[in-house]
Every structure is written in structure tokens, then in C-alpha cells.
Write an enzyme that holds these catalytic residues in place. Structure first.
Site, PDB file in Angstrom:
ATOM      1  N   GLY A  56      31.030 -19.137 131.098  1.00  0.00           N
ATOM      2  CA  GLY A  56      29.774 -19.080 130.597  1.00  0.00           C
ATOM      3  C   GLY A  56      29.248 -20.926 130.258  1.00  0.00           C
ATOM      4  O   GLY A  56      27.483 -21.203 130.302  1.00  0.00           O
ATOM      5  N   GLU A  57      30.554 -21.530 130.730  1.00  0.00           N
ATOM      6  CA  GLU A  57      28.985 -23.752 131.126  1.00  0.00           C
ATOM      7  C   GLU A  57      28.429 -22.811 132.196  1.00  0.00           C
ATOM      8  O   GLU A  57      27.657 -24.011 132.109  1.00  0.00           O
ATOM      9  CB  GLU A  57      30.887 -23.981 130.735  1.00  0.00           C
ATOM     10  CG  GLU A  57      31.312 -24.382 129.429  1.00  0.00           C
ATOM     11  CD  GLU A  57      32.331 -23.207 129.360  1.00  0.00           C
ATOM     12  OE1 GLU A  57      32.481 -23.056 128.311  1.00  0.00           O
ATOM     13  OE2 GLU A  57      32.964 -22.564 129.646  1.00  0.00           O
ATOM     14  N   PHE A  58      28.297 -22.407 132.936  1.00  0.00           N
ATOM     15  CA  PHE A  58      28.055 -22.122 134.048  1.00  0.00           C
ATOM     16  C   PHE A  58      26.612 -22.055 133.908  1.00  0.00           C
ATOM     17  O   PHE A  58      25.799 -22.609 134.397  1.00  0.00           O
ATOM     18  CB  PHE A  58      29.064 -21.712 135.238  1.00  0.00           C
ATOM     19  CG  PHE A  58      27.207 -20.775 136.513  1.00  0.00           C
ATOM     20  CD1 PHE A  58      27.129 -21.897 137.414  1.00  0.00           C
ATOM     21  CD2 PHE A  58      27.407 -20.180 136.628  1.00  0.00           C
ATOM     22  CE1 PHE A  58      26.137 -21.811 138.592  1.00  0.00           C
ATOM     23  CE2 PHE A  58      26.403 -19.320 137.416  1.00  0.00           C
ATOM     24  CZ  PHE A  58      26.150 -20.316 138.189  1.00  0.00           C
ATOM     25  N   GLN A  60      25.493 -21.967 131.586  1.00  0.00           N
ATOM     26  CA  GLN A  60      24.697 -23.126 130.156  1.00  0.00           C
ATOM     27  C   GLN A  60      23.534 -23.988 131.369  1.00  0.00           C
ATOM     28  O   GLN A  60      22.996 -25.092 130.821  1.00  0.00           O
ATOM     29  CB  GLN A  60      25.201 -23.722 129.390  1.00  0.00           C
ATOM     30  CG  GLN A  60      25.155 -24.300 128.503  1.00  0.00           C
ATOM     31  CD  GLN A  60      26.093 -24.913 127.491  1.00  0.00           C
ATOM     32  OE1 GLN A  60      27.484 -24.641 127.159  1.00  0.00           O
ATOM     33  NE2 GLN A  60      25.766 -25.107 126.135  1.00  0.00           N
ATOM     34  N   GLY A  61      24.573 -24.493 132.095  1.00  0.00           N
ATOM     35  CA  GLY A  61      24.506 -25.569 133.417  1.00  0.00           C
ATOM     36  C   GLY A  61      23.163 -25.172 134.439  1.00  0.00           C
ATOM     37  O   GLY A  61      23.043 -25.678 135.334  1.00  0.00           O
TER      38      GLY A  61
END
EC number: 2.4.99.12
Length: 403
Positions: A56-58, A60-61
Site C-alpha cells: 500500500g505504501e509503495f 502511495q509513493g
């Protein structure tokens, strides 16, 4: 105290790896990371390091990684993950030059890692605050950024007992936060190097929308009927919506469960009364006869939402809801359970009129009957969903403009 906790955690991971294949992958991957770096880091290259805890954070980035690569091709990209759920899915990601696990944040690991890489910049996505890595980056004068971060009053930084750990925040060159509340909280403990740039996830879902996959199986499944798509669902979510569609002949249902295990798939098949087919086993002929399509593989959900009339995002009856933006970008109503207070995008989607919270099976059924009786309400809610996503785009540009 922090390092004592980290070493105890390291011991726990070593023990857990004996019993869990997922933990074993992480344990092995962290130890292999140094070999990956030794074999792949180019001595004269300039690396920009992006760290994401999980998938999920990937995502996002990702817009920031790809825009950095497009506009500054002189830099190499190093991408690290903490969780197997991120690394195992994106270990072959072509947008990065090196992809590996991040070894656990012990002083020895942090020094060893940074001796091998020597990044010229570092980006930590959302919630990543690794004490040893950050202090060494600051000591070496490496510009370090927290991107799409969000802060809440209950976090340890803003508690009386968290003052010591809050010093880790001084290691960041700048915070690019999602909202004004985060800026105010950081200011309350003395940090003013903050910009409110929004959430890069909005840019990502708009990217996904523009490059969505054409899915003939789904098209043949839907035919001329209405389609309900449930993404990242858990068993308590399925208890809420499956009974309603077991009684509907004008609707078809796609379920993409969060946990794609044989046990969970069989549970869903037992709950669904009509013909049910798994995506991996479906053909153009068999899918047309089914009432329920089970997505038993990863990477399709964001494109499946494109075909929906109404969507449901799981997790709201347990761990907390998953990504509502992947559904909202397609201009459809987004339904979810009550555990959504910690998710800013869900709260804002509710306010915008594109999101709908349900607290029970009966509540969900009443909402669906209302929409069936007044289809214009579905269209209106969908337009509000799409407008909400578009209105929040642009965080990637704002971050890079400041850097």
C-alpha cells in the site's frame, strides 16, 4: 530502550520464522539484502532511496518514484520494503534499479546498509520512522523526506512518554503531510519544516485509471446486468453483502477477497447460492452462466472496479478499511464498514457524498433497496466520488517542486 526493543523483536522474528512461511521470507530476505546491494550497487552512481513498509505504501509513493525517474534520469532508484506483501509482489518492479528488503533497524544493520548505498536523498513513505537509519542519514547530511505522512494526536510523538522517541522527527529535512491537522500537531512539538501537499495516492489511482486493463472475462460475466464489486473483503464483510445478492436476479457480483486462500475461497463459494466461478478457472462460456465471479489472483481489482455500478471496500468490520480510492476514481458509490475513522480519505468521501458507511447486513440491504428504487442516486453518488478524487490530485508535483 528503542534498540533493546528492536533486538527483542529480532529474536521474535527469528523464532516466528520457524513456524510461518511469510515471516521466514522476510527473515531470509533481510539477511540477503546486503548481498543484493553488494552485487548491484554501482560505485559511481547516485542513488535516491525510497522506503515503503508494504504494498500500500509503495503504491502511495509510486507516482513520486516514476516522476523522479522521468524528470531526473541521472539518479538511480533504490526501493526497499519491510513486508513480504510488498516485496514479493514488486520485487521485479522496473521503475527501480534495485529492489530489496530493508534489514531490521539495528545500529549495525543501519551502518552496514548505508555504507553500501550512500544515497543522495531518502524518502520514507507515510508511517516509516526507523530511528537508527534516520539518525545516520542526518549525521551524513543526506536530505531525508517524509512523504504523504499523516499524524494523529494519539501517536507516541505527542504523548508525554514519547518525548524521547519524538527526537527521531528531527532527522527529517522536510515533512510533506496530508493535512493541516498533521502540520499543527508537528508545530505543537516544535517542528515547522512542514508542507501540506496532500496524498500521492490520488495521483496513483488516476494513473491506474488511465492504464486500466481490458478484461473480456469480466465483460462477458456482466452482460446486461448490474454489477456489484467487493474488493479486499474479509468474512465479516461477506456476511453483510452476500445474503442480499443471493436474492437478486438483476445483479451479478464480483468478490476479490483480501486473503486469497483455498479455505477462504471455499467459504465464499458455500455462502453464494447461485453459480460461482473463480477467475483463474473461468472461460468466456462458463463465466457468462455464473452469478458470482471470485477473483482469486492479484493485480486485477483496480481494473475490475471499472465495470461496477456499486462497490464495497472490505476491512471495515475488522482491521480497518482498505483502499477506497481505487474504487472511487471510477465514479461509483463506495460502501464500507464502520471501522473507518482513522482513514482520512474515507471520512472525506463520506462528507463528499460518494462514500457510504453500513453497520449491519440490514443497513446494507436498506441502502441497496434505496438505490434500486432510485437509480439516479447511484449516478449522483458516483459523480461525487470521481470529483472528490480529481480535486485532491497533484501531491506528487507539489512535493517535487519543493525539493
Amino acid at each position: 530502550m528503542y534498540n533493546i526493543i528492536i533486538y527483542l523483536y529480532l529474536l521474535g522474528v527469528a523464532i516466528a520464522s520457524i513456524f510461518s512461511s511469510k515471516v521466514r521470507k522476510m527473515w531470509r530476505g533481510e539477511r540477503e539484502a546486503f548481498d543484493v546491494l553488494r552485487n548491484n550497487v554501482e560505485e559511481d552512481a547516485q542513488y535516491v532511496w525510497f522506503h515503503a513498509a508494504s504494498l500500500g505504501e509503495f503504491e502511495q509513493g509510486r507516482p513520486l518514484i516514476e516522476e523522479m525517474r522521468r524528470t531526473h534520469p541521472q539518479y538511480k532508484i533504490l526501493l526497499t520494503f519491510f513486508s513480504p506483501s510488498g516485496y514479493e509482489v514488486r520485487k521485479n518492479y522496473e521503475g527501480a534499479d534495485i529492489v530489496c528488503y530493508l534489514p531490521l533497524d539495528t545500529p549495525i544493520n543501519a551502518r552496514r546498509f548505508l555504507r553500501l548505498v550512500h544515497p543522495v536523498m531518502a524518502f520514507f513513505i507515510k508511517y516509516e520512522f526507523w530511528y537508527n537509519y534516520l539518525h545516520i542519514l542526518k549525521h551524513r547530511g543526506v536530505p531525508t523526506y517524509s512523504v504523504s505522512s499523516i499524524f494523529r494526536r494519539e501517536q507516541i510523538f505527542f504523548r508525554w512518554y514519547g518525548k524521547s522517541y519524538a527526537k527521531v522527527l528531527a532527522c527529517f529535512t522536510r515533512f510533506f503531510v496530508q493535512n493541516e491537522q498533521s502540520r499543527d500537531l508537528l508545530a505543537s512539538i516544535g517542528f515547522t519544516n512542514v508542507s501540506v501537499t496532500g496524498d500521492t495516492r490520488f495521483d496513483r489511482v488516476l494513473q491506474i485509471q488511465q492504464t486500466c486493463k481490458h478484461l473480456p472475462l469480466v465483460e462477458n460475466f456482466v452482460q446486461s446486468k448490474h454489477l456489484f464489486v467487493a474488493g479486499s473483503s474479509w468474512s465479516p464483510d461477506e456476511d453483510v453483502f452476500v445474503p442480499f445478492f443471493n436474492q437478486q436476479s438483476d445483479w451479478k457480483m464480483v468478490i476479490a477477497p483480501h486473503v486469497v486462500s483455498e479455505e477462504h475461497l471455499q467459504q465464499i463459494e458455500q455462502r453464494v447460492k447461485g453459480p460461482c466461478v473463480r477467475y483463474s478457472k473461468a472461460t468466456i462460456e462458463t463465466v457468462a452462466e455464473a452469478d458470482c465471479l471470485l477473483v482469486d489472483c492479484y493485480g486485477l481489482l483496480s481494473s475490475v472496479y471499472h465495470y461496477a455500478d456499486v462497490t464495497y471496500v472490505g476491512g471495515g468490520f475488522g482491521v480497518g478499511i482498505h483502499n477506497v480510492l481505487e474504487a472511487a476514481v471510477w465514479g461509483v458509490p463506495v460502501v464500507f464498514g464502520p471501522n473507518n475513522q482513522r482513514f482520512q480519505e474515507a471520512q472525506e468521501l463520506l462528507t463528499a457524498g460518494g462514500g457510504f458507511e453500513v453497520e449491519s447486513k440490514e443497513h446494507f440491504q436498506a441502502l441497496m433497496r434505496e438505490w434500486i428504487d432510485a437509480p439516479w442516486r447511484v449516478q449522483d453518488a458516483g459523480e461525487k466520488s470521481a470529483q472528490y478524487v480529481k480535486s485532491r490530485a497533484g501531491a506528487t508535483h507539489r512535493v517535487l517542486e519543493e525539493i
